[in-house]
Structure formats: C-alpha cells, structure tokens
Write a protein that holds these residues in place. Structure first.
Motif, short mmCIF file in Angstrom:
data_model
loop_
_atom_site.label_atom_id
_atom_site.label_comp_id
_atom_site.label_asym_id
_atom_site.label_seq_id
_atom_site.Cartn_x
_atom_site.Cartn_y
_atom_site.Cartn_z
N UNK A 80 0.81 -1.22 0.00
CA UNK A 80 0.00 0.00 0.00
C UNK A 80 0.84 1.28 0.00
N UNK A 81 2.15 1.17 0.06
CA UNK A 81 3.01 2.34 0.06
C UNK A 81 3.12 2.87 -1.37
N UNK A 82 2.95 4.17 -1.54
CA UNK A 82 2.98 4.77 -2.88
C UNK A 82 4.23 5.62 -3.13
N UNK A 83 5.15 5.67 -2.17
CA UNK A 83 6.39 6.44 -2.37
C UNK A 83 7.25 5.73 -3.42
N UNK A 84 7.61 6.39 -4.53
CA UNK A 84 8.30 5.67 -5.62
C UNK A 84 9.78 5.40 -5.40
N UNK A 85 10.48 6.25 -4.63
CA UNK A 85 11.93 6.13 -4.53
C UNK A 85 12.39 5.94 -3.09
N UNK A 86 13.37 5.04 -2.92
CA UNK A 86 14.00 4.83 -1.62
C UNK A 86 15.49 4.77 -1.86
N UNK A 87 16.25 5.55 -1.09
CA UNK A 87 17.69 5.71 -1.32
C UNK A 87 18.46 5.30 -0.08
N UNK A 88 19.42 4.39 -0.26
CA UNK A 88 20.31 3.96 0.82
C UNK A 88 21.72 4.48 0.54
N UNK A 89 22.34 5.07 1.53
CA UNK A 89 23.73 5.49 1.37
C UNK A 89 24.54 4.96 2.55
N UNK A 90 25.83 4.92 2.37
CA UNK A 90 26.70 4.43 3.42
C UNK A 90 27.99 3.89 2.84
N UNK A 91 28.96 3.72 3.69
CA UNK A 91 30.27 3.27 3.22
C UNK A 91 30.23 1.80 2.78
N UNK A 92 31.27 1.41 2.11
CA UNK A 92 31.40 0.03 1.62
C UNK A 92 31.35 -0.93 2.81
N UNK A 93 30.59 -2.01 2.67
CA UNK A 93 30.49 -3.01 3.72
C UNK A 93 29.30 -2.81 4.65
N UNK A 94 28.48 -1.79 4.39
CA UNK A 94 27.32 -1.54 5.26
C UNK A 94 26.14 -2.42 4.90
N UNK A 95 26.16 -3.05 3.73
CA UNK A 95 25.09 -3.97 3.36
C UNK A 95 24.10 -3.41 2.35
N UNK A 96 24.47 -2.36 1.65
CA UNK A 96 23.56 -1.76 0.67
C UNK A 96 23.23 -2.74 -0.46
N UNK A 97 24.25 -3.35 -1.02
CA UNK A 97 24.03 -4.29 -2.14
C UNK A 97 23.20 -5.48 -1.69
N UNK A 98 23.45 -5.96 -0.49
CA UNK A 98 22.68 -7.09 0.06
C UNK A 98 21.20 -6.74 0.06
N UNK A 99 20.85 -5.56 0.57
CA UNK A 99 19.44 -5.17 0.67
C UNK A 99 18.82 -4.95 -0.71
N UNK A 100 19.57 -4.34 -1.63
CA UNK A 100 19.02 -4.13 -2.96
C UNK A 100 18.75 -5.45 -3.66
N UNK A 101 19.68 -6.39 -3.56
CA UNK A 101 19.48 -7.69 -4.19
C UNK A 101 18.36 -8.48 -3.52
N UNK A 102 18.19 -8.27 -2.22
CA UNK A 102 17.13 -8.98 -1.49
C UNK A 102 15.74 -8.50 -1.88
#
Length: 198
Positions: free
Chosen positions: A38-60
């Motif tokens: 039910x969420x209609x917000x189109x964009x979600x942005x994660x930032x942080x240094x290498x090793x914080x798990x950004x790629x893990x969450x995007x792939x998940x």
C-alpha cells in the motif's frame, strides 16, 4: 587422505532475514514499510560506506538489479520490473545518468518503485543536477557498518546456526588475520564449516 563432501549447504541468497541489522534498525524498518504493497512512495535511497550492506538489501528486495560498477550505462537493467534497484550510483557514466533519469520519470508515472544506493547521499553525488534533484526527493537513509562487537556477535550466531562452536579465541584469530567485512567473514565461516566436514 581428504574426504570429499557433497555441497549440501548452498550459499543463502540475500534476504531481509539474513541481513545483520546492527545499528541499522531504523533504516531496515523504513525499508520494510516502503516495501508494503500500500506504500505509494516511488523512490527509496540507501547510502553508506562500503560493507554496510547496501548491495545485500538491494538484491534482497528487487525484481531487477543493476550495478553501475559493472554496467555504468545501465544497458542490462530491465526497466519493466515492478521494483528495480540500481546500485553504486556514483559509478554511472553520462549515458547511465540519462537512463536513470528517464527510469525515475517512468517509475513515478507508472506507480512502480525504484530502490537506489550509493556511498554518499544524493546532494553530494557528482551527477547531473536534474538527476541529483530527483534523487534528493526520495526517502534517504544511511546504513552504518557493523561495529567489531556486532560482527563478533553475528559471527558467533551464524556459527551456532551451522552447528559450530567458535570460542572467543578463534574469533580473535579470525579478526586479526581476515578481512573484517561481513561478506568475507561469512565466506570464511562457510569454508571452516566445509573443512570441518572434510
């Protein structure tokens, strides 16, 4: 003589369940809420240094995943998925920035969603101004790397789940001689488990 084992324990694909949260509870809760149907917000942005798990969450989370480090023009990204993810935005070339700008516009018009990640928040990225403005309108959360204490606790728990008992001395040894990012530590733990079976 070395005993060969069957590879009965494949590497688990990235998921929200196997992400080690640490001090990122707020960001993970916000991401879970954003993923709700039910969420209609189109964009979600994660930032942080290498090793914080950004790629893990995007792939998940994503139906289609594009990595600008590998594909700076985003030529291989499927733009028709309900939830697309673009990783390492700081690596986009000029053509990739145009593709992402157009993708953001299409996502907003169609009601689909886009999950994005970079090492810096949108306002600090060296991108086209119109793209940076679009990215700045997204929900922005910073992920923090796990502390050494959190990594030790996570490694102990992962070992316990595999039926291994790692003493604090063994964990100290690993921390002194191996890379300390969770991906490397998890792979090392898997290798230890495999070796113990052999």
């Amino acid at each position: 003589m070395r005993q060969l084992t069957l590879d009965l324990q494949p590497v688990a694909p990235p998921s929200l369940e196997n992400y080690v949260t640490g001090s990122n509870g707020e960001a993970l809760t916000a991401l879970a809420a954003w993923l709700a149907p039910d969420n209609r917000e189109p964009l979600f942005f994660l930032c942080g240094e290498r090793g914080a798990g950004k790629s893990h969450l995007l792939q998940a989370c994503a139906d289609a995943y594009g990595d600008a480090r590998i594909d700076p023009r985003l030529a291989k990204l499927s733009a028709t998925a309900d939830l697309c993810a673009v990783d390492h935005l700081e690596m986009l070339d000029d053509g990739g920035q145009v593709v992402l700008f157009n993708l953001i516009n299409r996502v907003r018009a169609s009601g689909r969603r886009l999950l994005l990640a970079a090492c810096l928040p949108p306002r600090l990225l060296e991108l086209r101004e119109d793209l940076r403005t679009r990215l700045g309108s997204s929900l922005v959360y910073r992920l923090r790397c796990l502390s050494d204490a959190e990594k030790r606790a996570a490694l102990t728990e992962l070992a316990r789940a595999r039926g291994l008992a790692l003493s604090p001395t063994v964990i100290d040894y690993l921390f002194a001689r191996a890379p300390r990012d969770m991906r490397s530590l998890t792979q090392l733990l898997r290798a230890i488990d495999q070796f113990s079976l052999e």
